[in-house]
Structures are given as structure tokens and as C-alpha cells.
Design a protein around this motif. Structure first.
Motif, PDB file in Angstrom:
ATOM      1  N   GLU A 176       0.831  -1.206   0.000  1.00 52.76           N
ATOM      2  CA  GLU A 176       0.000   0.000   0.000  1.00 52.76           C
ATOM      3  C   GLU A 176       0.865   1.255   0.000  1.00 52.76           C
ATOM      4  O   GLU A 176       0.599   2.218  -0.738  1.00 52.76           O
ATOM      5  N   ALA A 177       1.914   1.251   0.829  1.00 52.92           N
ATOM      6  CA  ALA A 177       2.789   2.414   0.930  1.00 52.92           C
ATOM      7  C   ALA A 177       3.524   2.676  -0.379  1.00 52.92           C
ATOM      8  O   ALA A 177       3.762   3.829  -0.755  1.00 52.92           O
ATOM      9  N   ARG A 178       3.909   1.608  -1.091  1.00 54.26           N
ATOM     10  CA  ARG A 178       4.549   1.769  -2.398  1.00 54.26           C
ATOM     11  C   ARG A 178       3.528   2.222  -3.430  1.00 54.26           C
ATOM     12  O   ARG A 178       3.806   3.102  -4.257  1.00 54.26           O
ATOM     13  N   GLY A 179       2.338   1.629  -3.377  1.00 57.15           N
ATOM     14  CA  GLY A 179       1.307   1.939  -4.367  1.00 57.15           C
ATOM     15  C   GLY A 179       0.845   3.379  -4.309  1.00 57.15           C
ATOM     16  O   GLY A 179       0.545   3.995  -5.341  1.00 57.15           O
ATOM     17  N   THR A 180       0.759   3.950  -3.120  1.00 54.28           N
ATOM     18  CA  THR A 180       0.320   5.344  -2.976  1.00 54.28           C
ATOM     19  C   THR A 180       1.439   6.341  -3.214  1.00 54.28           C
ATOM     20  O   THR A 180       1.202   7.548  -3.248  1.00 54.28           O
ATOM     21  N   GLY A 181       2.665   5.868  -3.347  1.00 55.27           N
ATOM     22  CA  GLY A 181       3.799   6.768  -3.535  1.00 55.27           C
ATOM     23  C   GLY A 181       4.341   7.330  -2.248  1.00 55.27           C
ATOM     24  O   GLY A 181       5.198   8.220  -2.260  1.00 55.27           O
ATOM     25  N   PHE A 182       3.870   6.807  -1.111  1.00 56.57           N
ATOM     26  CA  PHE A 182       4.318   7.332   0.180  1.00 56.57           C
ATOM     27  C   PHE A 182       5.804   7.072   0.395  1.00 56.57           C
ATOM     28  O   PHE A 182       6.575   7.990   0.696  1.00 56.57           O
ATOM     29  N   LEU A 183       6.243   5.830   0.229  1.00 57.74           N
ATOM     30  CA  LEU A 183       7.647   5.502   0.451  1.00 57.74           C
ATOM     31  C   LEU A 183       8.552   6.154  -0.590  1.00 57.74           C
ATOM     32  O   LEU A 183       9.708   6.470  -0.311  1.00 57.74           O
ATOM     33  N   ALA A 184       8.032   6.355  -1.804  1.00 59.16           N
ATOM     34  CA  ALA A 184       8.850   6.955  -2.867  1.00 59.16           C
ATOM     35  C   ALA A 184       9.264   8.369  -2.535  1.00 59.16           C
ATOM     36  O   ALA A 184      10.249   8.883  -3.082  1.00 59.16           O
ATOM     37  N   ARG A 185       8.549   9.015  -1.640  1.00 62.05           N
ATOM     38  CA  ARG A 185       8.859  10.397  -1.276  1.00 62.05           C
ATOM     39  C   ARG A 185       9.993  10.486  -0.256  1.00 62.05           C
ATOM     40  O   ARG A 185      10.474  11.590   0.017  1.00 62.05           O
ATOM     41  N   PHE A 186      10.411   9.371   0.300  1.00 65.27           N
ATOM     42  CA  PHE A 186      11.445   9.374   1.339  1.00 65.27           C
ATOM     43  C   PHE A 186      12.848   9.322   0.748  1.00 65.27           C
ATOM     44  O   PHE A 186      13.093   8.649  -0.256  1.00 65.27           O
TER      45      PHE A 186
END
Length: 560
Positions: free
Chosen positions: A264-274
Motif C-alpha cells: 500500500e505504501a509503495r502503491g500510494t507513492g508514500f515511500l517513494a517520497r522518502f
């Protein structure tokens, strides 16, 4: 077509990272570099963990003062989302306190001021309440007596008094540790709109409710408007807020989070922002020196500048927009082209497009806060190329940590590892030496190599054809169906300097084949092929000939 390929090769050479021992260095006289080096020495922590804490502090201090315009004319915030993955005992809290001392002091001051304001508010509200009761009695008495004029006057006085009800003071505090996204949005709305989610032990965040609504944190990073619908206290429309995330967590916490909510975190782009770092461990390697602790002058200067930036944010009515100088803009486009190439099929970021698509924006933000923090004049709005290059190199190493610890190994790297393993098995057997198996000095006695030091050993070499690999190589690289994957793996080994095409055949060597210069990619920097020695494990040596001329150089293993 050939010219295009040459340009692409040249571009990848231009934007490759340039650093000596794993991490780039900012210029010597910068506040951040001096403070980081002092923290590393005094706290005996890793360089990369110190840098991540420093960047978190700078992002918090500068995010409310500046935005940054990319060469494409898109304007973005300067806030960063930082994640440091480190075991217990790595002195995460001490490092964080070193760089956030000024921010903690300012936040504590805001808490004290808010506490005093609330105390004063309670007194004023009590007086207001007493006055309200009196006016209510006057109004009721006038209404019962049917005195219209007195009733009207009492009504107007009561109405005016109700409108003047003392409101509780808002807090200027901006640091948060354990909260939900919805509560965070509310506090940014009623308190300081420039906040920081800061913790040296983020287990409560990654395992709790704070990441229950990732979209709100994504929107805050993007600089967008966050809307929260509430029944009890009205809706929130948070516009123009800025939020820095400076998080530290143990590997086990991140592993559990990735297993439970990683997709979910990868799919929403959350982790990509780190920007992600997993520092090398320092526990058990520290040397304790007796005596008094040194005065940490660099820390004092660093935190004094942090406070100065925070005060500039308070005094400024609008954010200043930073831009890139022309040389920096040219380099920015080179970086953009490099990322586009690597997102293609069989590229490094083919299976991590979410991460790659945010990487250059993170580089842009990083260069902006460094410029804002280090500049000598607030009128200096142009980010120079040197600052951008440092930000690019730093982000590339973070990218390697992201891929290794959050994204999983790309197929290209797996294929290159498998191919290298297959080719190593084709090498002639060599004597075993510490840390170097199957390697022997293949140099023949020659006057050219008379000066070769005894501790340098050339790797073994073997020739192979595509047919050899397609028939006997790793299963994932065999046959026509996997021809593109094989080609990509060979190209990667070529960029690393271990494979070279000679007519219809290829040469493979355990050490880098180049006789001069450096490979386009260095093993162990952006990516790691575990079957091959790291770039740092090899030494370039060239024999001296008559008249001081140097020829016949190459890369060697360094052995004891």
C-alpha cells in the motif's frame, strides 16, 4: 542512432556519483559539513546518520521560508521526508538531539508561551463569563418587565459581549512525535503551519495510526490543500502548510511495516517520497578516550543558523522562490535524462519507477534547503551547480539504500549477479587467499610488470560468447525469450568495467578491465553486484617506464 547512444553514454558518465568513501562531501567551509564531521567525531556515529539528522533540522528550519522552482518552471516545496533505519545502540537520539538542539529550544519556548497564554485566557474567560451572566440577568429582567427600550439595550450589550468571547491562544509549537495524520492536520491548521514529525524511535508511528491515512502525508509533501470533514468541530481546509518528516526506526520495525503495509505504501507513492539511509553500524567499534568532552563549537554555529532561519520564516509574509543557475539547470536536465533512461525496460529503476519519479524532485528540494541554509545573503536566490551536484550524489546513495531496504533488488541486478556467478565458474581455478577465492595472479613474467607490488593481484580472465550463456548460463538468461535480459545484464557488467566486447566474443575479468580511467558505474555505489569485488576493494596501478611515462595500467586486488 549511434550518435544518440554516444550522447546517452556521455550523459550517464556526467551524472555518476563522485565520492571517496561511500558518501559525497559538501564544501569544506560549509556549516553542515563542519557540524556533521564534529558530530561523527564527538558522538562516534556514522557520517550518513549524522547527515540525515542535519538535513531534517535544516528542512524544518527552511521549509516555511522558501519554495524552489525547477528548470521546468514547476514550483515545489522544500520539505523533506527522511528515514534512517538503524539498530538500537547506534546513538540515534543523541545524534538527533545534536542537530535539533536549537529547534527543541524554540519549540519548548513556544510551549511555555502557550501555557502562560492559556493561564491568562482562563482568567479572562472567567471574568467574561461572570459579565455574561450579569448581562443575561439584566436582559431577562427587562424582557419580563416588557420595557422595550431597556430590553433592546440589554440585548445589544449581551450580543456585543458574546461576540467578544476570549479565544484560547494558538500554540506556536511545531514538533510532533506520536500523532495521527488527521490530528496532525488539525494542529498544523490551528497552530504553526510549518511542522516537523520527529522521532528517533518511530516504532509507534510505523506500527500505529500515524500512517493510517497516507494520502494526507503525501498531500502535505506535495504542498497541496488538505481537506478534513468533521461533524463535531467543522471542516478543515489546510492550505500552504509544510511538513518535514525526520524519522528513525529499527530494521525490525520497518520489516514488519513492509510486510503488513508495504504494498500500500509503495502503491500510494508514500515511500517513494522518502530519502532513505541504513547507516553502517558503529556499535562495538567505538574508541573511548578519557578526558573532558570538547566544546562543540560547530554544533553551536549550526544551531544558531537554524534559529536564524526559523526567525526569518516568522518575519516573512511570503515564501521566497529559489531557482537554479544556468549551469545548474543544464546539469538538472542531464540528471533527468539519466533517470528516464534507467526507467526503461531492463533499467535500474524499471521496477522502481515510483521511486525514480520522485528522486529528482528530492534532489531539487535538497539543493534548495542547503543553499538557503548556507548562503551569506538572503538576496541570493540562485542555486549553483556544485550544490546541485552534491544533492544529486547524496540522493543517489540514498536511492541505493531505498532499493536494498525497501524496494527489493531490481531484476537487472539479479540477472547481472547470476551472470557474474556463471562467468566466475568458467575461470581457471586459482589458489585460495583471504577474502579472494578463485583468484590468482595471471600476469606472466615481464619487464613491464617488474615493479608490480607483491600485495597487488590481477583477477582471472575468461572469454565467452552469447551462445555459451544462452545454452549453459543462468536459466533466466537462456533462449531467445530472454535475449533482452541477457543483453541488459552484459551492458551493466560492461558499465562496471568487468565485461568488454572483442569482435564476436566477450572478455570477462574479476577485476576491472580498464587500463586507465574509471568505469561508468562503480560497484557498491548506486548498486551492488555481490559476485564481484566492490570498486573500493580494487586498486588502480600503473608501472613507470623510462622518462617517467606511465603505461600498461590496470585494476588489481589489494591483498595482505
Amino acid at each position: 542512432m549511434e550518435d544518440t547512444n554516444e550522447k546517452q553514454v556521455e550523459s550517464s558518465r556526467t551524472v555518476k556519483p563522485d565520492y571517496a568513501d561511500g558518501w559525497p562531501r559538501f564544501h569544506e567551509h560549509s556549516l553542515i559539513e563542519a557540524a556533521v564531521r564534529e558530530a561523527v567525531r564527538e558522538l562516534q556515529v556514522s557520517y550518513e546518520m549524522a547527515y540525515m539528522c542535519a538535513l531534517g533540522s535544516i528542512s524544518t528550519a527552511c521549509q516555511g521560508r522558501i519554495d524552489v522552482e525547477m528548470p521546468t518552471r514547476n514550483k515545489v516545496p522544500a520539505s523533506l521526508m527522511l528515514l534512517t533505519i538503524a539498530e538500537s545502540g547506534e546513538r540515534k537520539t543523541a545524534t538527533q538531539n545534536y542537530f535539533f538542539a536549537g529547534i527543541h529550544a524554540l519549540n519548548n519556548e513556544a510551549h511555555r508561551a502557550h501555557k502562560a497564554a492559556l493561564s491568562e485566557h482562563r482568567i479572562q474567560h472567567q471574568i467574561w463569563t461572570i459579565r455574561k451572566r450579569l448581562l443575561e440577568r439584566i436582559y431577562n429582567k427587562s424582557a419580563v418587565g416588557e420595557d422595550e427600550r431597556a430590553t433592546r439595550i440589554a440585548h445589544e450589550a449581551l450580543e456585543e459581549h458574546v461576540r467578544s468571547e476570549p479565544q484560547p491562544a494558538t500554540s506556536g509549537a511545531f514538533l510532533y512525535e506520536d500523532t495521527t495524520p488527521q490530528a496532525l492536520v488539525q494542529m498544523l491548521d490551528v497552530n504553526n503551519p510549518n511542522g516537523c514529525l520527529l522521532t528517533s524511535e518511530a516504532s509507534s508511528i510505523f506500527s500505529g495510526k500515524a500512517l493510517g491515512e497516507l494520502d494526507k502525508l503525501n498531500t502535505l509533501w506535495d504542498g497541496g490543500t488538505v481537506n478534513v470533514d468533521r461533524v463535531s468541530r467543522g471542516n478543515i481546509n489546510l492550505e500552504g502548510a509544510r511538513l518535514t518528516l525526520s524519522l528513525m526506526a529499527q530494521p525490525s520495525v520497518i520489516a514488519k511495516f513492509m510486510a503488513k503495509r508495504g504494498e500500500e505504501a509503495r502503491g500510494t507513492g508514500f515511500l517513494a517520497r522518502f530519502l532513505v539511509v541504513k547507516p553502517r553500524s558503529m556499535a562495538g567499534q567505538r574508541v573511548h578516550v578519557s578526558g573532558q568532552q570538547h566544546t562543540q563549537f560547530r554544533q553551536q554555529k549550526f544551531n544558531a543558523r537554524i534559529l536564524e532561519c526559523m526567525k526569518l520564516t516568522v518575519s516573512s509574509s511570503e515564501r521566497q522562490v529559489l531557482r537554479f543557475s544556468e549551469p545548474a539547470a543544464d546539469f538538472w536536465y542531464e540528471c533527468s535524462q539519466y533517470l528516464e533512461q534507467e526507467m526503461q525496460e531492463n533499467g535500474l529503476y524499471y521496477y522502481a519507477k515510483d521511486h525514480a519519479s520522485k528522486l529528482l524532485e528530492n534532489v531539487t528540494r535538497l539543493s534548495a534547503i542547503l543553499h538557503a541554509f548556507e548562503r551569506s545573503s538572503e538576496l541570493d536566490k540562485d542555486i549553483d551547480r556544485a550544490t546541485l551536484e552534491f544533492a544529486w550524489n547524496f540522493a543517489l546513495v540514498c536511492s541505493k539504500h531505498f532499493i536494498e531496504n525497501l524496494a527489493g533488488e531490481p531484476q537487472l541486478v539479479t540477472d547481472a549477479n547470476n551472470l557474474a556467478h556463471f562467468l566466475i565458474r568458467l575461470l581457471p581455478p586459482g589458489e585460495s587467499r583471504p577474502a579472494i577465492q578463485r583468484r590468482s595472479n595471471s600476469l606472466q613474467p615481464s619487464s613491464l610488470y617488474e615493479s608490480l607490488p607483491n600485495n597487488l593481484v590481477k583477477g582471472e580472465m575468461v572469454s565467452f560468447t552469447l551462445t555459451d550463456v544462452k545454452q549453459k548460463g543462468p536459466s533466466g538468461l537462456r533462449g531467445r525469450a530472454n535475449a533482452e535480459r541477457l543483453d541488459a545484464a552484459i551492458k551493466l557488467l560492461n558499465k562496471l568495467g568487468h565485461v568488454e566486447k572483442v569482435r564476436s566474443q566477450y572478455k570477462f575479468c574479476e577485476t576491472i578491465l580498464l587500463e586507465r580511467g574509471e568505469p561508468r558505474l562503480k560497484n557498491g555505489e548506486i548498486l551492488t553486484i555481490k559476485e564481484l569485488p566492490l570498486f573500493t576493494e580494487q586498486v588502480y596501478w600503473s608501472p613507470k617506464r623510462a622518462h617517467g611515462l606511465v603505461d600498461g595500467g590496470g585494476y588489481y586486488f589489494k591483498v595482505k
